[in-house]
Design an enzyme around this catalytic site. Structure first.
Site, PDB file in Angstrom:
ATOM      1  CB  THR A 167       2.598  20.505 -42.344  1.00  0.00           C
ATOM      2  OG1 THR A 167       1.683  21.530 -42.742  1.00  0.00           O
ATOM      3  CG2 THR A 167       3.983  21.119 -42.212  1.00  0.00           C
ATOM      4  CG  ASP A 215      -6.463  19.186 -38.677  1.00  0.00           C
ATOM      5  OD1 ASP A 215      -6.007  19.772 -39.684  1.00  0.00           O
ATOM      6  OD2 ASP A 215      -7.654  18.845 -38.589  1.00  0.00           O
ATOM      7  N   GLY A 266      -4.090  32.437 -42.998  1.00  0.00           N
ATOM      8  CA  GLY A 266      -5.421  31.997 -42.577  1.00  0.00           C
ATOM      9  C   GLY A 266      -6.243  33.122 -41.962  1.00  0.00           C
ATOM     10  CG  ASP A 295      -2.634  34.494 -38.272  1.00  0.00           C
ATOM     11  OD1 ASP A 295      -3.234  33.847 -37.386  1.00  0.00           O
ATOM     12  OD2 ASP A 295      -1.498  34.186 -38.684  1.00  0.00           O
ATOM     13  NE  ARG A 314       0.576  25.757 -36.267  1.00  0.00           N
ATOM     14  CZ  ARG A 314      -0.324  26.668 -36.666  1.00  0.00           C
ATOM     15  NH1 ARG A 314      -0.067  27.951 -36.599  1.00  0.00           N
ATOM     16  NH2 ARG A 314      -1.483  26.279 -37.148  1.00  0.00           N
TER      17      ARG A 314
END
Ligand code: ITT
Length: 191
Positions: A7, A68, A149, A151, A177
């Site tokens: 990543t 992803d 993102g 959040d 996650r």
């Protein structure tokens, strides 16, 4: 065991490092001296995760994994989903993506949404997939400054706070996650 995490997103690295304990050593692409932006052209999280992990395996021959993640909004038929990073266009900012999402949900009473993470792990080139889901809803406005993102507009079920109003430990009590990573750890422990 050493595992390369394929990543370029440091937030993901921090969140997963907080979950991994014991003899597992996570190595970032940067630490492995790999500077690459792997395209994610597919229509599923699984295929995009696989393309990232297999690219790094081909380059290094090392055990590695990628993940992803997509935000799936019920009233939008699962959008932005696999296109979460580029919802408002190629190279769109987090801000632009959130603006588009809030605009699309303006006045909507059904604000149900979930984050879904898919991890692709390659051990000796052999793939295993792990999924983690966090159910919740999209707020009317942004709340909080932590995380990344979407959040600031996502509140997980069981919480009054958005992910961006929590510290990492708080987010990891609920996170997609973390759930996927825990499955990966259990799998590695069982080998
Ligand atoms: P990679 O290098 O791992 O591909 P990325 O940032 O491109 O990193 P993804 O394609 O998995 O990662 O992410 C899609 C987008 O979904 C990401 O840019 C964020 O906007 C959003 N996203 C993913 N995980 C999130 C989380 O935990 N909280 C909020 N938004 C998240």
């Amino acid at each position: 065991m050493k595992l390369i995490f394929a990543t370029n997103n440091q937030h993901k690295v921090d969140e997963i490092r907080a979950v991994l304990k014991g003899p597992l050593e996570l190595i970032t692409l940067k630490e492995a001296g790999i500077n690459i932006d792997i395209p994610e052209p597919y229509n599923t999280l699984e295929e995009n995760a696989r393309t990232k992990s297999s690219t790094i395996f081909e380059l290094t021959g090392s055990h590695c994994f990628s993940e992803d993640t997509g935000l799936e909004v019920e009233a939008l038929g699962g959008e932005p989903g696999v296109k979460s990073a580029r919802y408002a266009g190629e190279d769109a900012s987090f801000e632009a993506n959130i603006d588009k999402l809030l605009e699309k949900l303006k006045g909507a009473s059904n604000r149900r949404a979930r984050f879904r993470t898919v991890i692709s792990l390659l051990i000796n080139g052999q793939e295993t997939l792990f999924e983690g889901i966090c159910e919740g809803h999209i707020t009317e406005d942004r709340r909080g400054n932590n995380g990344f993102g979407y959040d600031p507009v996502f509140v997980p079920d069981g919480s009054a706070l958005s992910f961006a109003e929590m510290d990492m430990e708080g987010k990891n009590r609920f996170s997609h996650r973390k759930k996927a990573t825990q499955k990966l750890v259990a799998f590695l422990n069982s080998l």
